[in-house]
Design an enzyme around this catalytic site. Sequence first.
Site, PDB file in Angstrom:
ATOM      1  N   ARG A   5      30.257  48.370  45.080  1.00  0.00           N
ATOM      2  CA  ARG A   5      30.635  46.945  45.038  1.00  0.00           C
ATOM      3  C   ARG A   5      29.988  46.238  43.839  1.00  0.00           C
ATOM      4  O   ARG A   5      30.470  45.225  43.355  1.00  0.00           O
ATOM      5  CB  ARG A   5      30.281  46.264  46.368  1.00  0.00           C
TER       6      ARG A   5
ATOM      7  N   LYS B 111      49.785  43.031  34.324  1.00  0.00           N
ATOM      8  CA  LYS B 111      50.917  42.787  33.433  1.00  0.00           C
ATOM      9  C   LYS B 111      50.833  43.715  32.205  1.00  0.00           C
ATOM     10  O   LYS B 111      50.838  44.918  32.363  1.00  0.00           O
ATOM     11  CB  LYS B 111      50.963  41.304  33.074  1.00  0.00           C
TER      12      LYS B 111
END
Length: 381
Positions: free
Chosen positions: A52, A202
């Site tokens: 994490r 993207k």
Amino acid sequence: MSNFKPSPRSRIAQIGHFIDPEHGAIIPPLQFATTFARDENHELIGNYLYSRYGSPTVAQAEASLAELEGATAAQLYASGLAGIVAICESLRSGDHMVMPRIMYHGAQAWMKRIAERRNIGLDVFETDDLESLAKAVRKGKTRLVWAETIVNPTWDVLDIARAAEIAHEAGALLAVDSTCAPPVTTKPLDLGADIVFHSATKYLNGHSDLTGGVIAGREPNAIWEDVAQTRTLLGSVMAPFEAWLLMRGLRTVFVRFEAISRSAERIASVLESHPKIERVLYPGLASHPAHGLAAEQMRNGFGGMMSILVKGGEAEARRFASHLQVFLPATSLGGVESLCEHRRTVEGPSSAVAPNLIRLSIGIEDPDDLIRDIDQALEQI
Ligand SMILES: *Cc1c(COP(=O)(O)O)cnc(C)c1O
């Protein structure tokens, strides 16, 4: 030979510049471990503690992205929005922030929500009129100016250097969402921005098969550590497999973006004179209001995003989109496949977008097929 330093373009093609000392493999391995061991003195053996907080494959992708942006560090997130949430978390009650009136819809919804819940002052500006930014900032009170280039779905261009001046004069940081102008073509940090943000979903990945976000900056900056801490505490870090896939996508980001830009420029100029099209919004066209700035600031292509205003209204625009056969009818952008979308349907009734606007994300298909596809769909409305 010792002074030979390959360009970012060469470095990204060989991401990590890796040769496995044991096997000679030239592609970095994928490290899935969530936890990392200590030695006999209870010291960590390597640089990692727990996934994490960060892990080797994620760090390798971050180092490549930092280099590509001319940054000193980058942070990868599980999504673009998760990165935006972490940035906004650095704001305190009573602070002030500024955002564009027209920008990525999901990010704007988040900013409005956190501003309301946390009593953060929020004002808007127009990307194509930075006098409105100068009026919106409040000296000593504005902490963050959020901006976007190029702006979805009008494809206005932000004058990054001027926006940075205005933000800095007010004592604020400038963060630029450069998702639709990736570092292939625009480097916001070189122009004075403090933070550059991308939805890695993207162009950076480019294959529509992972969700991710990245922020890159030059340390020290006022919020960098605070933002990193939020990522650790929320656990919104990107997962190792996504980071590995992202590196795979990044190897071709220059060739993808250049091919897409070439196609898009051609398609936009053909469509501009089509009798059933009212207007084409594409920063590569001389008719786009921001073309001059785009030509200065987008050094290596105008990208693949454009909007077309179909003659008639919403019904004609939707009918046009429904007849496209090569373009896939889906949201998102920046992938190798061409996509079309009636933007107002996606944004809902609060949308500021024209009802006859169809957003196109140009991919790497044969541009002649894309032009023929648009032609035949326009014929059917
Ligand atoms: C997609 C997008 C985002 C949000 O990123 P996600 O990866 O979907 O969370 C932010 N800004 C722009 C300009 C985008 O296109």
